[in-house]
Design an enzyme around this catalytic site. Structure first.
Site, PDB file in Angstrom:
ATOM      1  CG  ASP A 153      -8.196   0.549   3.711  1.00  0.00           C
ATOM      2  OD1 ASP A 153      -8.917  -0.324   3.182  1.00  0.00           O
ATOM      3  OD2 ASP A 153      -6.951   0.508   3.677  1.00  0.00           O
ATOM      4  CE  LYS A 167      -4.086  -1.957   2.236  1.00  0.00           C
ATOM      5  NZ  LYS A 167      -5.093  -1.785   3.288  1.00  0.00           N
TER       6      LYS A 167
END
Ligand code: ATR
Length: 286
Positions: free
Chosen positions: A104, A68
């Protein structure tokens, strides 16, 4: 949009990712032509893959551990959440430009919206200071939490996160966590503690040292871990009579914006999808 757009989830390892299940379910449900593949990439092979998405026929994809941060570094354009969280979990191409977003935070908020409508409050206690914690803190600030108490095993990491976000975040010592439980409207675990590891790395099969009997009766407790669904953290909170929210909804909701970008339809997170994904988790746990 390509006639048959193809997206991916890239990680290492990636075989346990539930993303293919989620996206293929939606592709079938909405009768869309398109594909979604899991691609296992090491830290060495990830950058070249991402730089040549179009050549490989991909319109974008999801990025999971451990890529990420690298995806954030490689993206030429990032959305506001990714810029603040410093991590990208969703990639897409816009006129050939590699764009990155972080969904997220959105997933965390929508999961709470589903299970605790009007969950906003004043004080949150956040445990952990990794990437997931950044996404949670981003959204807590957005939803009006004016005081965020942050505890992390490694205090320096919490200090640096608090500095990055500026204001509103009070860092406290890991050992002092129970002093703050009674002030919190919301308590969130963002650490890996309590996660059942497939490889059996012992450190994570532990629970957090939180004494929920010190909490107010209206405190909400959330865990971002979903393996197992009922983490020791949530079980303890439930025993103390508190409202709990598990982590599977965050996983489902974070997938929505990516699917919409790649395939052009904003999909719904339904009870049916939730049940299917929970079933595959249960089968895996057997
Ligand atoms: P993620 O991106 O999923 O948040 P991460 O950046 O590796 O993953 O962060 C993991 C978090 O879990 C950190 O807060 C970490 O604490 P440290 O910063 O002290 O490493 C926490 N964590 C992991 N294992 C832990 C353990 N055994 N005890 C306490 N905290 C733990």
């Amino acid at each position: 949009m390509a006639e048959c757009p193809k997206a991916f989830v890239a990680g290492y390892p990636v075989c346990h990712s539930l993303s293919p299940r989620i996206h293929r379910y939606w592709l079938e449900l909405y009768r869309l032509k398109g594909g979604y593949e899991a691609v296992e990439l090491t830290r060495e092979t990830f950058p070249a893959f991402v730089r040549s998405l179009a050549q490989q026929g991909f319109c974008g994809g999801n990025v999971t551990l451990p890529h990420k941060e690298k995806a954030f570094a490689l993206a030429e354009k990032c959305d506001d959440t990714a810029l603040q969280v410093k991590a990208v979990n969703t990639l897409w191409l816009e006129k050939g430009v590699l764009c990155g977003g972080n969904t997220d935070a959105y997933g965390f908020a929508r999961n709470l919206d589903d299970f605790v409508p009007g969950w906003g409050g004043h004080t949150a206690l956040v445990i952990g200071a990794g990437g997931a914690s950044r996404a949670v803190i981003f959204v807590l600030k957005q939803r009006g939490y004016s005081r965020i108490i942050l505890v992390n095993r490694t205090r320096a990491r919490a200090d640096s996160l608090a500095e990055d976000f500026g204001g509103q975040i009070a860092v406290a010592d890991w050992q002092s966590v129970n002093k703050h439980v009674g002030q919190a409207d919301l308590i969130v675990n963002t650490t890996a503690l309590g996660m059942k590891n497939d490889g059996g790395e012992g450190a994570c099969d532990m629970s957090l040292p939180v004494d929920f009997t010190k909490a107010r009766t209206d405190t909400v407790v959330a865990d971002i871990i979903y393996t197992p669904l009922a983490t020791p953290f949530l079980k303890q909170a439930g025993k103390a009579g508190l409202k709990t929210v598990d982590g599977i909804g965050m996983l489902l909701h974070q997938a929505v914006p990516g699917f919409e970008r790649w395939f052009g339809i904003r999909p719904d997170v339904t009870q049916e999808l939730r049940s299917r994904v929970v079933d595959s988790l249960r089968n895996r746990e057997r």
